[in-house]
Write a protein that holds these residues in place. Structure first.
Motif, PDB file in Angstrom:
ATOM      1  N   LYS A  41       0.984  -1.080  -0.063  1.00  0.00           N
ATOM      2  CA  LYS A  41      -0.075   0.057  -0.039  1.00  0.00           C
ATOM      3  C   LYS A  41       1.004   1.246  -0.005  1.00  0.00           C
ATOM      4  CE  LYS A  41      -3.960  -2.052   2.183  1.00  0.00           C
ATOM      5  NZ  LYS A  41      -3.472  -3.435   2.219  1.00  0.00           N
ATOM      6  N   MET A  42       1.741   1.315  -0.767  1.00  0.00           N
ATOM      7  CA  MET A  42       2.930   2.357  -0.984  1.00  0.00           C
ATOM      8  C   MET A  42       2.400   3.376  -2.202  1.00  0.00           C
ATOM      9  SD  MET A  42       6.289   0.772   0.276  1.00  0.00           S
ATOM     10  CE  MET A  42       7.315   2.104   0.007  1.00  0.00           C
ATOM     11  N   GLY A  43       1.876   4.397  -2.066  1.00  0.00           N
ATOM     12  CA  GLY A  43       1.805   5.343  -3.128  1.00  0.00           C
ATOM     13  C   GLY A  43       0.460   4.973  -3.903  1.00  0.00           C
ATOM     14  N   ASN A  44      -0.160   5.829  -4.494  1.00  0.00           N
ATOM     15  CA  ASN A  44      -1.099   5.703  -5.374  1.00  0.00           C
ATOM     16  C   ASN A  44      -0.857   5.070  -6.783  1.00  0.00           C
ATOM     17  OD1 ASN A  44      -0.422   7.861  -6.982  1.00  0.00           O
ATOM     18  ND2 ASN A  44      -1.273   9.384  -5.767  1.00  0.00           N
ATOM     19  N   ARG A  45      -1.861   4.775  -7.410  1.00  0.00           N
ATOM     20  CA  ARG A  45      -1.566   4.115  -8.884  1.00  0.00           C
ATOM     21  C   ARG A  45      -0.620   4.990  -9.901  1.00  0.00           C
ATOM     22  NH1 ARG A  45      -6.657   1.729 -12.138  1.00  0.00           N
ATOM     23  NH2 ARG A  45      -6.643   0.364 -10.247  1.00  0.00           N
ATOM     24  N   ARG A  46      -0.708   6.350  -9.837  1.00  0.00           N
ATOM     25  CA  ARG A  46       0.149   7.088 -10.651  1.00  0.00           C
ATOM     26  C   ARG A  46       1.638   6.903 -10.046  1.00  0.00           C
ATOM     27  NH1 ARG A  46       2.366  11.864 -10.250  1.00  0.00           N
ATOM     28  NH2 ARG A  46       0.872  12.503  -8.135  1.00  0.00           N
ATOM     29  N   GLU A  47       1.759   7.082  -8.890  1.00  0.00           N
ATOM     30  CA  GLU A  47       2.993   7.037  -8.107  1.00  0.00           C
ATOM     31  C   GLU A  47       3.606   5.757  -8.341  1.00  0.00           C
ATOM     32  OE1 GLU A  47       2.436  10.227  -4.515  1.00  0.00           O
ATOM     33  OE2 GLU A  47       1.927   8.133  -4.244  1.00  0.00           O
ATOM     34  N   ARG A  48       3.017   4.873  -8.283  1.00  0.00           N
ATOM     35  CA  ARG A  48       3.443   3.300  -8.487  1.00  0.00           C
ATOM     36  C   ARG A  48       3.856   3.106  -9.964  1.00  0.00           C
ATOM     37  NH1 ARG A  48      -0.808   1.619  -4.835  1.00  0.00           N
ATOM     38  NH2 ARG A  48      -2.195   0.827  -6.326  1.00  0.00           N
ATOM     39  N   ALA A  49       3.038   3.756 -10.936  1.00  0.00           N
ATOM     40  CA  ALA A  49       3.498   3.704 -12.297  1.00  0.00           C
ATOM     41  C   ALA A  49       4.753   4.488 -12.557  1.00  0.00           C
ATOM     42  CB  ALA A  49       2.367   4.093 -13.144  1.00  0.00           C
ATOM     43  N   GLU A  50       4.910   5.532 -11.981  1.00  0.00           N
ATOM     44  CA  GLU A  50       6.115   6.330 -12.123  1.00  0.00           C
ATOM     45  C   GLU A  50       7.218   5.605 -11.575  1.00  0.00           C
ATOM     46  OE1 GLU A  50       5.334  10.011 -10.150  1.00  0.00           O
ATOM     47  OE2 GLU A  50       4.237  10.577 -12.000  1.00  0.00           O
ATOM     48  N   ARG A  51       7.076   4.996 -10.590  1.00  0.00           N
ATOM     49  CA  ARG A  51       8.214   4.076  -9.899  1.00  0.00           C
ATOM     50  C   ARG A  51       8.592   2.879 -10.425  1.00  0.00           C
ATOM     51  NH1 ARG A  51      12.787   3.717  -7.115  1.00  0.00           N
ATOM     52  NH2 ARG A  51      12.869   1.740  -5.665  1.00  0.00           N
ATOM     53  N   THR A  52       7.666   2.392 -11.205  1.00  0.00           N
ATOM     54  CA  THR A  52       7.898   1.335 -12.107  1.00  0.00           C
ATOM     55  C   THR A  52       8.544   1.552 -13.470  1.00  0.00           C
ATOM     56  OG1 THR A  52       5.820   0.176 -11.298  1.00  0.00           O
ATOM     57  CG2 THR A  52       6.784  -0.660 -13.247  1.00  0.00           C
ATOM     58  N   GLU A  53       8.038   2.695 -14.147  1.00  0.00           N
ATOM     59  CA  GLU A  53       8.915   3.084 -15.076  1.00  0.00           C
ATOM     60  C   GLU A  53      10.339   3.536 -14.913  1.00  0.00           C
ATOM     61  OE1 GLU A  53       6.417   6.389 -16.642  1.00  0.00           O
ATOM     62  OE2 GLU A  53       4.840   5.436 -17.230  1.00  0.00           O
ATOM     63  N   GLU A  54      10.575   4.156 -13.699  1.00  0.00           N
ATOM     64  CA  GLU A  54      11.829   4.631 -13.307  1.00  0.00           C
ATOM     65  C   GLU A  54      13.046   3.277 -13.248  1.00  0.00           C
ATOM     66  OE1 GLU A  54      14.185   5.937  -9.040  1.00  0.00           O
ATOM     67  OE2 GLU A  54      12.000   6.306  -9.227  1.00  0.00           O
ATOM     68  N   LEU A  55      12.187   2.341 -12.611  1.00  0.00           N
ATOM     69  CA  LEU A  55      12.917   0.778 -12.392  1.00  0.00           C
ATOM     70  C   LEU A  55      13.560   0.433 -13.908  1.00  0.00           C
ATOM     71  CD1 LEU A  55      11.170  -0.199  -9.231  1.00  0.00           C
ATOM     72  CD2 LEU A  55      13.547   0.199  -9.457  1.00  0.00           C
TER      73      LEU A  55
END
Length: 673
Positions: A465-479
């Motif tokens: 439950k870390m971050g909202n959907r947009r923040e999780r998508a941004e983290r995934t793109e960064e990785l």
């Protein structure tokens, strides 16, 4: 080596095609090879280079609708391409034998080992069942199978990996073939079993006078064992030469790139492994020019437009610009920071793990206790890599799963960043996984094939439950950007990626929660040397960037030495030696460590003639381990005290550069400093 004037096996301009719904794949494109009686030919190259396909073509075992489009394969005077299928089957059963890469999937799970080994004698030699079984037991003894009479009645799942491989060798040799093909016979085996299998192949070659084709992606495996080495790429032979000449002066730039990517060539922690840029070409379209040109640092316009042919006398090479300067590796862009003054991030204190051993029958009663891990202690500092090595079954992976919180310890404590894992329950236990993550050996099996890559990488963030959907998508793109995959990789599924790409996706997933510790369980064991170099460089880069601590589990000592600041050696659940990586590998104190190091295949000519310490015998059962020192039953230096007293892990060497003492649990260490 006695070599007759005529080769036993001669492959001439061999082209193999596999039709597809749209077009075709051409895995072999003009292969020329000769193998003489009593000779070992080593065939090396990356996955997809055509090594295994060449072996399958010789055996008449091409997959599906694959066929020989043109060319000839002459075996002992018979053209196998034009021979009748029945004649090829007869030769395959009696004159040619093959050891397959994965014995577990190649052996019939419904037949006993003895029945499978003796089957070809029944079919091709007219033996009775009794005589076939006796012959099977005899060949099992000759390949070093312990308790051959008993194991002949066992099934494949009851054998260890090394014993299954010996069963495959026995099956291939039972009819005393003139040609033996070994396809990656040691890929999944630890170094001691690997050395036993390779030594066995050498001995049997001498005994039967057979010709051997040794197929492998590991150049060190063929060094000192093969008489001739051939390097394949994109379905073609790029270089072929006598072994000593091949390793002393490789001419093709692809061969040089493979050698530069070996971890044993990088002896300093601030040196990157050479990584071959790009990917092998697609074999669905005709290749214009040299197939290696798009990845070659020395390619010219001639290389991109003209196809080089394999030319030369004893040393043949298909290259317009052979030889030249050796490839150079570069230093890391960041300086490697000493961890001597860093805080301890992981503490493992007297950790043990026991499993109940269940007997057969309907009620599955408990018949004993498996001592998988026994009172193991060590610590890891922030930004440090602790390498854990040992044979299969020594408890490395079990300990890794306990540290990652996937299994519970039977005793002892694990403290990560000040938090004791044993004290956590419920949500606190779930939150613990923000601190430690795990990279698995088989990334493909560890990923849900129905999930896209973006879902796979972001799943830990959603669970925590870390971050909202947009923040999780941004983290995934960064990785995904960090691990060097294109952005469109997020929309694809695991089956669309190569092994190296899957391992990098697994690394990205383990980084999603920004953990302090990553447990890496054999993360590069199944990868080609060039892809392995890419993944290891990536891991080092990310460690320097994020201050990660790695517990790096592997049976490959060259990889462990390259990656690790310190090394711990495990045997049958116990830690027998720890110290700085250079101390443990160059000045080992425990006989078991010395045996592991001496079992590692080496390319260095200075090492090939040196007498090595061999670990004999099988690993004892963890249900009833030996008293005192658990290694004593295989140790040439064992005395009465070794059976009576458990040796304590204590300082016997100098303090290393990172402030860690060299410790050993042995009554008679090899070197007293």
């Amino acid at each position: 080596m006695i070599m007759t004037s005529e080769p036993l096996l001669s492959i001439r301009d061999l082209h193999v095609s596999i039709p597809r719904r749209k077009g075709k794949v051409t895995p072999l494109n003009g292969v020329n090879l000769d193998v003489y009686a009593g000779q070992t030919l080593g065939i090396v190259g990356e996955s997809g280079s055509g090594k295994t396909m060449t072996a399958l073509a010789v055996m008449g075992l091409l997959p599906g609708n694959g066929f020989v489009e043109s060319g000839d394969i002459y075996f002992d005077g018979t053209n196998l391409v034009k021979a009748k299928p029945a004649d090829v089957r007869r030769l395959r059963g009696t004159e040619m034998g093959m050891i397959f890469q994965d014995p577990m999937t190649s052996l019939n799970p419904t037949m006993t080992i003895g029945a499978q080994i003796g089957e070809s004698l029944l079919v091709h030699k007219g033996y009775s069942k009794k005589d076939a079984k006796m012959a099977a037991i005899d060949i099992m003894r000759r390949v070093g199978m312990p308790r051959a009479e008993k194991i002949a009645d066992d099934y494949p799942h009851q054998l260890s990996g090394g014993m299954r491989q010996r069963a495959m060798i026995a099956m291939a040799l039972v009819c005393h073939p003139k040609l033996l093909i070994a396809d990656e016979p040691t890929t999944a085996l630890d170094v001691t079993t690997q050395m036993q299998i390779l030594d066995l192949l050498d001995e049997l070659k001498e005994e039967f006078g057979s010709a051997v084709i040794l197929v492998t992606h590991d150049l060190a495996v063929v060094s000192g064992r093969a008489d001739t080495v051939a390097v394949m790429y994109a379905g073609q032979v790029m270089e072929q030469a006598p072994s000593k000449e091949f390793f002393a002066s490789p001419d093709h730039q692809y061969t040089r790139a493979l050698l530069a990517a070996l971890p044993e060539r990088a002896t300093h922690s601030n040196v990157r492994l050479y990584s071959i840029p790009g990917n092998p070409p697609s074999l669905t379209e005709p290749i214009v020019g040299c197939p290696f040109a798009p990845r070659c640092a020395f390619a010219t316009d001639q290389c991109r437009t003209q196809t080089p042919t394999l030319v030369g006398e004893s040393h043949k090479v298909a290259c317009f610009h052979p030889g030249g300067e050796m490839l150079q590796v570069e230093n890391f862009t960041q300086d490697v920071v000493s961890t001597a003054d860093q805080p301890v991030i992981l503490e493992v204190e007297n950790v043990s793990k026991n499993f109940e051993a269940k007997g057969g029958g309907i009620f599955r009663r408990t018949v004993g206790t498996v001592s998988a891990v026994k009172e193991v202690s060590f610590e890891v500092k922030r930004g440090e890599t602790f390498g854990l090595v040992g044979e299969s079954g020594c408890g490395k992976s079990t300990l890794g799963r306990i540290i990652a919180g996937l299994d519970d310890a039977s005793g002892g404590e694990i403290v990560i960043n000040g938090t004791n894992l044993a004290s956590l329950t419920g949500n606190d236990r779930i939150k613990f996984h923000r601190t430690v993550q795990m990279m698995f050996q088989d990334s493909a099996a560890a990923m849900d094939p129905r999930m896209r890559v973006d879902e796979i990488i972001s799943e830990p963030l959603a669970i925590q439950k870390m971050g909202n959907r947009r923040e999780r998508a941004e983290r995934t793109e960064e990785l995904v950007e960090k691990i060097g995959l294109p952005e469109n990789a997020l929309e694809r599924y695991p089956h669309e990626f190569s092994g190296g790409q899957l391992q990098r996706i697994g690394l990205a997933r383990s980084l999603a929660l920004s953990p302090d510790v990553i447990v890496c369980d054999e993360p590069v064991s199944a990868l080609d040397v060039s892809v392995q170099a890419q993944v290891l460089n990536q891991m080092r880069d990310l460690q320097n960037q994020y201050g990660l601590s790695y517990l790096f589990i592997s049976h490959d000592l060259a990889v462990v030495r390259y990656m690790s600041d310190r090394i711990g050696v495990m045997y049958l659940g116990t830690l027998v030696e720890t110290g700085d990586a250079d101390d443990v590998t160059e000045r080992s104190l425990h006989p078991y460590t010395r045996g592991l190091i001496d079992a590692v295949p080496r390319i260095d000519e200075r090492e090939l003639g040196r007498e090595r310490f061999k670990i004999e015998g099988e690993l004892p059962s963890a249900i009833n381990p030996p008293s005192g020192c658990r290694f004593r039953t295989r140790c040439p230096f064992a005395q009465q005290i070794c059976a009576e007293q458990v040796p304590v892990l204590e300082e016997k060497g100098t303090v290393g550069s990172n402030g860690h003492a060299h410790k050993v649990a042995c009554h008679f260490p090899l070197i007293e400093k």
